[in-house]
Design a protein around this motif. Sequence first.
Motif, PDB file in Angstrom:
ATOM      1  N   ASN A  15       0.826  -1.208   0.000  1.00 53.87           N
ATOM      2  CA  ASN A  15       0.000   0.000   0.000  1.00 53.87           C
ATOM      3  C   ASN A  15       0.856   1.252   0.000  1.00 53.87           C
ATOM      4  N   LEU A  16       0.250   2.340  -0.492  1.00 52.11           N
ATOM      5  CA  LEU A  16       0.865   3.668  -0.435  1.00 52.11           C
ATOM      6  C   LEU A  16       0.387   4.361   0.832  1.00 52.11           C
ATOM      7  N   ASN A  17       1.310   5.037   1.495  1.00 52.21           N
ATOM      8  CA  ASN A  17       0.948   5.763   2.713  1.00 52.21           C
ATOM      9  C   ASN A  17       1.755   7.051   2.759  1.00 52.21           C
ATOM     10  N   THR A  43       4.754  -2.781   2.885  1.00 52.81           N
ATOM     11  CA  THR A  43       4.168  -4.112   2.848  1.00 52.81           C
ATOM     12  C   THR A  43       2.939  -4.140   3.748  1.00 52.81           C
ATOM     13  N   GLY A  44       1.966  -4.958   3.344  1.00 58.02           N
ATOM     14  CA  GLY A  44       0.724  -5.039   4.102  1.00 58.02           C
ATOM     15  C   GLY A  44      -0.370  -4.217   3.456  1.00 58.02           C
ATOM     16  N   ASN A  45      -1.577  -4.409   3.957  1.00 60.79           N
ATOM     17  CA  ASN A  45      -2.742  -3.710   3.413  1.00 60.79           C
ATOM     18  C   ASN A  45      -3.387  -2.749   4.409  1.00 60.79           C
ATOM     19  N   ASP A  46      -2.847  -2.694   5.622  1.00 61.94           N
ATOM     20  CA  ASP A  46      -3.408  -1.818   6.647  1.00 61.94           C
ATOM     21  C   ASP A  46      -2.414  -0.707   6.930  1.00 61.94           C
ATOM     22  N   PRO A  47      -2.688   0.523   6.488  1.00 66.01           N
ATOM     23  CA  PRO A  47      -1.723   1.616   6.686  1.00 66.01           C
ATOM     24  C   PRO A  47      -1.443   1.926   8.150  1.00 66.01           C
ATOM     25  N   ARG A  48      -2.318   1.481   9.052  1.00 65.98           N
ATOM     26  CA  ARG A  48      -2.070   1.724  10.474  1.00 65.98           C
ATOM     27  C   ARG A  48      -0.849   0.956  10.970  1.00 65.98           C
ATOM     28  N   ASP A  76      -3.005  16.332   6.396  1.00 66.22           N
ATOM     29  CA  ASP A  76      -3.479  15.640   5.199  1.00 66.22           C
ATOM     30  C   ASP A  76      -2.782  14.283   5.073  1.00 66.22           C
ATOM     31  N   TYR A  77      -3.482  13.310   4.521  1.00 60.30           N
ATOM     32  CA  TYR A  77      -2.859  12.008   4.279  1.00 60.30           C
ATOM     33  C   TYR A  77      -3.603  11.279   3.177  1.00 60.30           C
ATOM     34  N   LEU A  78      -2.916  10.272   2.581  1.00 61.21           N
ATOM     35  CA  LEU A  78      -3.439   9.509   1.459  1.00 61.21           C
ATOM     36  C   LEU A  78      -3.060   8.044   1.641  1.00 61.21           C
TER      37      LEU A  78
END
Length: 443
Positions: free
Chosen positions: A163-165, A225-230, A172-174
């Motif tokens: 994912n992009l983080n 790596t991963g799908n959860d930006p948290r 602001d965040y994306l």
Amino acid sequence: MARLIPQVLASCLALGLGVAIPVDNMLQTRNFAAQAGLAITDNFHTLARVRRQPGLSRTFDILRQNRKNKAINNDDLIDDPNDPEGVDNLRAELHQVEYIMKVGFGADEYYMIPDTGSSDTWIISEGFQCLDPYFGQDVPQEDCAFGPLFKGDFPDGKIDNQNLNISYLSGDYLNGPMGFANITVANVTIPKQQFALVDVAAFGGDGVSSGILGLGLRGLTAAFTGNDPRNDSIDNLINYSPLVETMGTSKVADPILSFAMSRNENRSFIAFGGVPPVKTGEYTTVPIQQGTTTSGKTDYFYYDIAIDSISWNSSTINQTATNLPNHLVDSGTTINLFPGVVAEAINNAYTPPGQQEDSMVWSVECDAVPPTLNIVIGGKAIRTHPSSMILPETAAEGSNRCLSGIGSGQTGSYILGDTFMQEIVAVFDVSDKKELKFAQRLD
């Protein structure tokens, strides 16, 4: 949050590829380009200017966020007690401007912001979640003020478990998944370029563009790596090949990007693989400086360069600053951000003098006379055009106060923005040479 309807929208919609440019007496210009190891290319595109939401610079914001998180560690990122604060306390009328261009994703085209201060290419996805950056609450998509939304999935496949983080110090965040597409810029199609479909955005757009075309260096890419930006941290950060690098490794064009910016949209261009056919003087060349992460990794992050000196003079003032820190060259920042004492002195040299509006910006009378400004890079003076020193678009209705093109940066966050890049040709060479070149426009 107020939303803007850019007055130049109609001209944006008329953008095209390969617009005719006067090429009289180009022999000497071709010689200057050849001496610098450059080729004049037909792969250029017009640039339009639109007003954006208040704020100083997204690149500046990321620099400050990196410094806060200690993600990049070098001599220029040490906290300075004299740094100005109040980064986002700009008055509403001090909206700035940014450049946009058409970018193709498969058969579709979108307006995007070409940004040398970031390396990730992302576009907003249909059905995205728009959030208030301060409270994290769902708000209507219109509040994020994007242009047309990207429809569908990744044309050339999604990357599993990535994912992009991107986070900005402003709040602001994306976020969004990553995948591949053939991306076309100015007649050059970059095959299977990695990019992100943003599905969560806390962001203030310009009402026209649909994302950012990241033109920076590999070290600044921000896939995780991963799908959860948290769960994202520097420990699961993955760097990947950004667009200009992929352009070179795929051999569709040399890994060279150039801007010939102007306040006049009819003579404002971006080119890939070489330089656009605009008349110039000789080029000066300077190496890109590396940075170091807290883990000890040395890499190229920003287009960071050394400056020999900055000189400014008016009818009563003639001053020069030397022993300057490095500055990064950023097409996504409207104004120059110099060390505070330099910025103050230059704004005091306007006739009449500028007025400080914020710890980082000055206003001047819209019809003020700016000082002559020369920035010496690689032993050669690059003159800033007087029209770049005052931003008439920023004046409030009925006011004669405009934003100055010179502001104050912070330690490790000094920027040569559009004020510097207008009326010159700026070349970004990401080949093994890793250097920037600059030439004065003569057309």
